[in-house]
Write a protein that holds these residues in place. Structure first.
Motif, PDB file in Angstrom:
ATOM      1  N   MET A  63       0.835  -1.178   0.000  1.00  0.00           N
ATOM      2  CA  MET A  63       0.000   0.000   0.000  1.00  0.00           C
ATOM      3  C   MET A  63       0.877   1.237   0.000  1.00  0.00           C
ATOM      4  O   MET A  63       1.909   1.272   0.646  1.00  0.00           O
ATOM      5  CB  MET A  63      -0.913   0.003   1.214  1.00  0.00           C
ATOM      6  CG  MET A  63      -2.053  -0.994   1.123  1.00  0.00           C
ATOM      7  SD  MET A  63      -3.207  -0.821   2.471  1.00  0.00           S
ATOM      8  CE  MET A  63      -2.713  -2.239   3.420  1.00  0.00           C
ATOM      9  N   ARG A 115     -11.110  -0.320   0.127  1.00  0.00           N
ATOM     10  CA  ARG A 115     -11.111  -1.298  -0.982  1.00  0.00           C
ATOM     11  C   ARG A 115     -10.094  -0.914  -2.043  1.00  0.00           C
ATOM     12  O   ARG A 115      -9.315  -1.750  -2.509  1.00  0.00           O
ATOM     13  CB  ARG A 115     -12.494  -1.391  -1.631  1.00  0.00           C
ATOM     14  CG  ARG A 115     -13.530  -2.093  -0.811  1.00  0.00           C
ATOM     15  CD  ARG A 115     -14.774  -2.442  -1.633  1.00  0.00           C
ATOM     16  NE  ARG A 115     -15.247  -1.401  -2.502  1.00  0.00           N
ATOM     17  CZ  ARG A 115     -16.192  -0.520  -2.192  1.00  0.00           C
ATOM     18  NH1 ARG A 115     -16.746  -0.538  -0.986  1.00  0.00           N
ATOM     19  NH2 ARG A 115     -16.591   0.377  -3.060  1.00  0.00           N
ATOM     20  N   ARG A 116     -10.102   0.350  -2.418  1.00  0.00           N
ATOM     21  CA  ARG A 116      -9.170   0.811  -3.468  1.00  0.00           C
ATOM     22  C   ARG A 116      -7.717   0.669  -3.015  1.00  0.00           C
ATOM     23  O   ARG A 116      -6.883   0.139  -3.752  1.00  0.00           O
ATOM     24  CB  ARG A 116      -9.459   2.254  -3.848  1.00  0.00           C
ATOM     25  CG  ARG A 116     -10.671   2.424  -4.751  1.00  0.00           C
ATOM     26  CD  ARG A 116     -10.746   3.837  -5.322  1.00  0.00           C
ATOM     27  NE  ARG A 116     -10.867   4.845  -4.270  1.00  0.00           N
ATOM     28  CZ  ARG A 116     -12.018   5.275  -3.763  1.00  0.00           C
ATOM     29  NH1 ARG A 116     -13.162   4.771  -4.203  1.00  0.00           N
ATOM     30  NH2 ARG A 116     -12.042   6.203  -2.825  1.00  0.00           N
ATOM     31  N   GLU A 117      -7.412   1.131  -1.820  1.00  0.00           N
ATOM     32  CA  GLU A 117      -6.031   1.111  -1.334  1.00  0.00           C
ATOM     33  C   GLU A 117      -5.514  -0.313  -1.145  1.00  0.00           C
ATOM     34  O   GLU A 117      -4.366  -0.604  -1.450  1.00  0.00           O
ATOM     35  CB  GLU A 117      -5.926   1.893  -0.027  1.00  0.00           C
ATOM     36  CG  GLU A 117      -4.517   2.059   0.479  1.00  0.00           C
ATOM     37  CD  GLU A 117      -3.628   2.907  -0.423  1.00  0.00           C
ATOM     38  OE1 GLU A 117      -2.404   2.748  -0.348  1.00  0.00           O
ATOM     39  OE2 GLU A 117      -4.151   3.739  -1.200  1.00  0.00           O
ATOM     40  N   GLY A 167      -6.777  -2.963  -2.705  1.00  0.00           N
ATOM     41  CA  GLY A 167      -6.949  -3.746  -3.926  1.00  0.00           C
ATOM     42  C   GLY A 167      -7.972  -4.852  -3.781  1.00  0.00           C
ATOM     43  O   GLY A 167      -7.879  -5.884  -4.439  1.00  0.00           O
ATOM     44  N   ALA A 194     -15.070   2.292   0.418  1.00  0.00           N
ATOM     45  CA  ALA A 194     -14.482   2.385  -0.921  1.00  0.00           C
ATOM     46  C   ALA A 194     -13.002   2.751  -0.877  1.00  0.00           C
ATOM     47  O   ALA A 194     -12.194   2.162  -1.605  1.00  0.00           O
ATOM     48  CB  ALA A 194     -15.261   3.387  -1.763  1.00  0.00           C
ATOM     49  N   ALA A 195     -12.618   3.705  -0.037  1.00  0.00           N
ATOM     50  CA  ALA A 195     -11.210   4.114   0.023  1.00  0.00           C
ATOM     51  C   ALA A 195     -10.324   2.959   0.487  1.00  0.00           C
ATOM     52  O   ALA A 195      -9.216   2.765  -0.019  1.00  0.00           O
ATOM     53  CB  ALA A 195     -11.050   5.314   0.959  1.00  0.00           C
ATOM     54  N   GLU A 226     -11.105  -6.951  -4.455  1.00  0.00           N
ATOM     55  CA  GLU A 226     -11.946  -7.177  -5.634  1.00  0.00           C
ATOM     56  C   GLU A 226     -13.000  -8.230  -5.312  1.00  0.00           C
ATOM     57  O   GLU A 226     -12.835  -9.014  -4.368  1.00  0.00           O
ATOM     58  CB  GLU A 226     -11.092  -7.657  -6.808  1.00  0.00           C
ATOM     59  CG  GLU A 226     -10.046  -6.649  -7.243  1.00  0.00           C
ATOM     60  CD  GLU A 226      -9.152  -7.182  -8.341  1.00  0.00           C
ATOM     61  OE1 GLU A 226      -9.047  -8.418  -8.505  1.00  0.00           O
ATOM     62  OE2 GLU A 226      -8.543  -6.356  -9.038  1.00  0.00           O
ATOM     63  N   LYS A 234      -6.437 -12.854  -1.651  1.00  0.00           N
ATOM     64  CA  LYS A 234      -6.777 -12.585  -3.048  1.00  0.00           C
ATOM     65  C   LYS A 234      -7.281 -13.845  -3.735  1.00  0.00           C
ATOM     66  O   LYS A 234      -6.753 -14.940  -3.529  1.00  0.00           O
ATOM     67  CB  LYS A 234      -5.555 -12.054  -3.810  1.00  0.00           C
ATOM     68  CG  LYS A 234      -5.020 -10.731  -3.300  1.00  0.00           C
ATOM     69  CD  LYS A 234      -5.989  -9.595  -3.474  1.00  0.00           C
ATOM     70  CE  LYS A 234      -6.141  -9.203  -4.916  1.00  0.00           C
ATOM     71  NZ  LYS A 234      -7.122  -8.163  -5.131  1.00  0.00           N
TER      72      LYS A 234
END
Length: 82
Positions: free
Chosen positions: A1, A24-26, A28, A21-22, A30, A51
């Motif tokens: 990160m 999840r984005r940072e 990764g 959301a922030a 999915e 993952k």
């Protein structure tokens, strides 16, 4: 990160949560990924991102064992149960 992200969410009545959301984005995150939860003896909650693996066997080459096989018929066979 690349940097620390902190956020919070509310546990609903069915004990479901939404990963912000922030976060999840940072991280990764999915669709199909898993979150592994753990609580240590001090009550500290930790979450590990697992993952989803795609194409894990795509690089394998078939092996000729000298006899035909049918995965649909053979998948429940246990060694020695032929």
């Amino acid at each position: 990160m690349s940097h620390e992200v902190e956020d919070e969410t509310t546990v609903n009545e069915s004990f479901s949560i939404t990963v912000p959301a922030a976060v999840r984005r940072e991280a990764g995150v999915e669709a199909g990924d898993k979150l592994r939860w753990s609580v240590d003896e001090d009550g500290t909650l930790s979450v590990e991102l697992i993952k989803q693996q795609y194409g894990a066997f795509s690089q394998l080459d078939p092996v000729d064992i000298g006899e035909s096989t049918d995965a649909a018929d053979d998948h429940d066979l246990v060694a020695g149960d032929y």
